[in-house]
Structures are given as C-alpha cells and as structure tokens.
Design an enzyme around this catalytic site. Structure first.
Site, PDB file in Angstrom:
ATOM      1  N   ARG A  46      64.414  52.017  -2.757  1.00  0.00           N
ATOM      2  CA  ARG A  46      65.359  53.142  -2.758  1.00  0.00           C
ATOM      3  C   ARG A  46      64.608  54.429  -2.411  1.00  0.00           C
ATOM      4  O   ARG A  46      65.113  55.303  -1.718  1.00  0.00           O
ATOM      5  CB  ARG A  46      66.063  53.254  -4.128  1.00  0.00           C
ATOM      6  CG  ARG A  46      66.827  54.555  -4.274  1.00  0.00           C
ATOM      7  CD  ARG A  46      67.941  54.523  -5.322  1.00  0.00           C
ATOM      8  NE  ARG A  46      67.641  53.822  -6.545  1.00  0.00           N
ATOM      9  CZ  ARG A  46      66.829  54.280  -7.509  1.00  0.00           C
ATOM     10  NH1 ARG A  46      66.209  55.436  -7.402  1.00  0.00           N
ATOM     11  NH2 ARG A  46      66.619  53.558  -8.595  1.00  0.00           N
ATOM     12  N   TYR A  98      86.615  65.989  10.528  1.00  0.00           N
ATOM     13  CA  TYR A  98      86.927  64.620  10.122  1.00  0.00           C
ATOM     14  C   TYR A  98      87.607  64.603   8.744  1.00  0.00           C
ATOM     15  O   TYR A  98      87.130  65.254   7.806  1.00  0.00           O
ATOM     16  CB  TYR A  98      85.628  63.795  10.113  1.00  0.00           C
ATOM     17  CG  TYR A  98      85.821  62.430   9.521  1.00  0.00           C
ATOM     18  CD1 TYR A  98      86.708  61.535  10.099  1.00  0.00           C
ATOM     19  CD2 TYR A  98      85.137  62.044   8.377  1.00  0.00           C
ATOM     20  CE1 TYR A  98      86.904  60.286   9.545  1.00  0.00           C
ATOM     21  CE2 TYR A  98      85.331  60.796   7.813  1.00  0.00           C
ATOM     22  CZ  TYR A  98      86.221  59.922   8.405  1.00  0.00           C
ATOM     23  OH  TYR A  98      86.431  58.693   7.846  1.00  0.00           O
ATOM     24  N   ASP A 170      77.961  68.684  11.879  1.00  0.00           N
ATOM     25  CA  ASP A 170      78.207  67.258  12.064  1.00  0.00           C
ATOM     26  C   ASP A 170      78.096  67.000  13.568  1.00  0.00           C
ATOM     27  O   ASP A 170      78.951  67.436  14.348  1.00  0.00           O
ATOM     28  CB  ASP A 170      79.601  66.896  11.527  1.00  0.00           C
ATOM     29  CG  ASP A 170      79.888  65.403  11.621  1.00  0.00           C
ATOM     30  OD1 ASP A 170      79.372  64.754  12.549  1.00  0.00           O
ATOM     31  OD2 ASP A 170      80.649  64.891  10.778  1.00  0.00           O
ATOM     32  N   LYS A 195      78.769  55.524  14.636  1.00  0.00           N
ATOM     33  CA  LYS A 195      79.414  55.790  15.918  1.00  0.00           C
ATOM     34  C   LYS A 195      78.429  55.611  17.082  1.00  0.00           C
ATOM     35  O   LYS A 195      77.893  54.534  17.260  1.00  0.00           O
ATOM     36  CB  LYS A 195      80.032  57.186  15.874  1.00  0.00           C
ATOM     37  CG  LYS A 195      80.866  57.440  14.606  1.00  0.00           C
ATOM     38  CD  LYS A 195      82.060  56.538  14.562  1.00  0.00           C
ATOM     39  CE  LYS A 195      82.997  56.624  13.386  1.00  0.00           C
ATOM     40  NZ  LYS A 195      82.661  57.138  12.122  1.00  0.00           N
TER      41      LYS A 195
END
Ligand SMILES: Cc1ncc(COP(=O)(O)O)c(C=O)c1O
Length: 383
Positions: A46, A98, A170, A195
């Site tokens: 992690r 978004y 973004d 994407k």
C-alpha cells in the site's frame, strides 16, 4: 526525450535485474526484511510497490510534475486530492464537469463541511468574483465533460497564484500528450486513467501529478493512509497502454475531426460541441494551450428525432458509459455520466435530454460515419 519516446522509455524502463524490456508485475503485498530495522526500500505494497512506482514516475515525467500517484479509479484520485482540504474550505468548480466529481463534493465531502461553488470557469471575471477568503482551490476540466467548454488554464492559474490557492486540472480528455497543465501554472493534475491513458477499456484507474515537494508529501500521506492504491497488475496495464498513447491520440484526433464535420452538416443535428471548430467559443485558447482537439464530440439531436432510437440503431459504436478507448462509444450524459447532477443545474448549463456524447475510437472513420448516418436516419420519430 520527446514525449513519443518518453511514453515508451520513461519512468523505470524495464527490469534492471534481468533486462526484461517490461517492468515485472510485483504481485506482492509484503517484503522480507533481511534483519531487524533493515529493509530494501519496500515494506508493504500500500505504501510502495515497484510496478506502481514505475507508473507513478512515468506519469510524473509525462506531465512534467514533481511526483505522481496511482489510484484504483479516477474518483479515488479526485477523492485523495480533495482530502487535502479541511472543513470550512470552499472549492470553485467548473459548471459542467464530470458528474462523479460533482457528486463526491455534493454528497461525501459535504459531510466534512468542504463546500463547492459552481462557476463558469471559461469566464475569468466570474472566477475572480467567486473567490472569497474560504476558497482554497479552483478545480477545472478543460474541455469540460460533456459540453467541451474550454477554460484558460494559464488565466486560472494566474488568478489562483495571486490569491495563494491551488489550481487543480482534470486532464482526462486531453492527456499529457496534448496538454500539460503544470507547465501552464497548475499545481495538481488529475486523471481518470480508465480513459485514454489505459486506452483499451480494460482497467479502472486514476492518477494524480503534483508540482512540488510539499504537495507530494501530503498526497503520499493521504494515498497511504486512505489506501485507494492501484494494483500492480493494473499499474502494468497502464504502463502498457501509455506506450501507444501518441499513436492512438493522433488517430482519435484525425477521426474525430472528420466525424465532427460530418455531424455539423446533417439535418438531424441541431448543434455540435467540438473544440476543433474554428468558430467554437474557446477555439483560440484551445489552440494555444493544447496540441490538438481530442477525441470527444457532443451533439444535440433535433426535435422530431428520438435520441433513444439513435442509440439503439448503432451497430459499430458501442452504447455505454466511459470514453477514451480504442473502440468508439456513445453515451447519454443526462441519464448516464451526469445523472447525479440535479435536473435544474443540468438543463441550465445545457446537459439536455437530447444531448449525445461520442468518444470517437480508432476504427476506420468511414465505418464510423456510415454507422452514425444510419442511426440518425433511423432515429426519425414515425420514420
Ligand atoms: C473527466 C472525468 N474525470 C473523472 C472521471 C472519474 O474516473 P473513474 O471512472 O476512473 O473513477 C471520469 C469518468 O468518467 C471522467 O470522465
């Protein structure tokens, strides 16, 4: 190195130990510590994992930032960035960004009294007016999802710097191949790597790049503490996807330009949103701040035509959520990607029911145009 080469050789180029040209997938949660108090730089995945680290270094180099961070989704990446703020802080956001970004602010961060203000960030005067002492960041998308509004990143960054607040961009629609917000003054870049960066609709993933050491330390602390890290396998998938980003984007751009021109001349279509049209509102800014117009188009289908029929008649283009894959996708923002935005806000900004969003893939463009033409013809009500 130019970006086309960096995409292939940046980050950690292959495996030092064996010479393998690809970074191995270090599929491990933990690491053997040779003796008490000694480790080899890795203790627990992690916190640090070499496959993820290779991706993080690569994206940081591509965005020309200070450090990169990989997350299990674009929303996990955005959530980590928003976790930099505290109760009482306000974030100015673009008015048609978004839907999930709006939702996390509206329905999750509101529990922690982190507020947002919706502003048309294409208008710098409106942005200036919106800033009071509680505003700690401006969060923009450019082009916006789904209406392709362009925001002047340099203009926003200048306003933000004067007030000592952050600019967050973004960059999902553009990717670092087309637009590098940090070079235009932004502090933080966020990606839904699901994407274009992944590019094959086969991973859900997110990335963050920051422009300084302080933000890097804070983001790493948040990433490790909240734990939404990207898996080694998915990190490998993104590194693989990135190798072909330049060639994919070139084809996306070429195809999209042709589809946009085609749509513009159709009687069934009322309006086309595409930042590559010379007469579109943000064209000059887009031309200045990016190296292309991207692979996304939205359009409004005229009254007398049924948008549901349009989606149902498509044969090659897939009706579904998401964007940026090699395959073309069609989506209905009002009921899909932007359903979480209240009806009044959606209608006001133009995310109307007959708005259709297309992510143009890298198939043969004549096939795509034929598919759209057939679907448009067959979408006539009583036709
Ligand atoms: C512009 C933009 N940002 C962020 C996200 C969220 O990313 P993810 O779906 O990977 O969580 C999306 C998803 O569609 C998006 O289009």
């Amino acid at each position: 190195m130019k970006i086309e080469s960096l995409l292939i050789h940046g980050g950690i180029d292959g495996d030092e130990k064996t010479g393998a040209v690809n970074i191995p997938i270090y599929q491990t949660s933990t690491y053997k510590q040779p003796e008490f108090g000694v480790n080899k730089g890795y203790e627990y995945s992690r916190t640090k994992n070499l496959t993820r680290e290779a991706l993080e270094k690569l994206v940081s180099e591509l965005e020309e930032g200070y450090a990169g961070f990989a997350f299990a989704s674009g929303m996990a990446a955005t959530t980590a960035v928003l976790s930099l703020f505290k109760s009482g802080d306000t974030i100015v956001i673009s008015d048609n960004l978004y839907g999930g970004t709006f939702r996390v602010l509206d329905k999750v961060f509101n529990h922690f009294e982190i507020k947002y203000k919706i502003v048309n960030t294409s208008n710098l005067d409106e942005v200036k007016k919106s800033i009071n002492k509680d505003v700690k960041a401006i969060f923009i998308e450019t082009p916006t999802n789904p209406l392709m509004d362009i925001t002047d990143i340099e203009g926003i960054s200048t306003i933000a710097k004067e007030r000592n607040i952050y600019t967050i961009v973004d960059n999902t629609f553009m990717t670092p191949y087309l637009q590098k917000p940090i070079n235009l003054g932004a502090d933080i870049v966020v990606h839904s790597a699901t994407k274009y960066i992944g590019g094959h609709s086969d991973t859900v993933s997110g990335l963050v790049v920051v422009n300084n050491e302080d933000l890097a330390k804070r983001l790493h602390f948040i990433q490790n503490s909240t734990g939404g890290v990207l898996s080694p396998f998915d990190s490998f998938m993104l590194i693989k996807g990135l190798k072909t980003l330049a060639v994919r984007m070139d084809r996306h751009i070429e195809n999209t330009k042709k589809v946009a021109e085609f749509l513009r001349n159709r009687e069934e279509v009322e309006k086309v949103y595409y930042p590559g049209f010379k007469d579109s509102l943000g064209y000059e800014i887009q031309k200045r701040q990016a190296n292309g117009y991207g692979g996304m188009i939205s359009f409004i289908i005229k009254e007398g035509y049924d948008y549901k029929k349009f989606f149902n008649r498509l044969q090659i283009i897939t009706f579904g959520e998401s964007l940026g894959g090699v395959e073309s996708l069609a989506c209905h923002p009002a009921s899909m990607t932007h359903a979480s935005i209240p009806y009044e806000i959606r209608e006001k900004v133009g995310i109307v029911d007959n708005l259709i969003r297309l992510s143009i893939g890298i198939e043969n463009v004549e096939d795509l145009i034929k598919d759209i033409e057939n679907a448009l013809k067959e979408s006539k009500i009583n036709g």
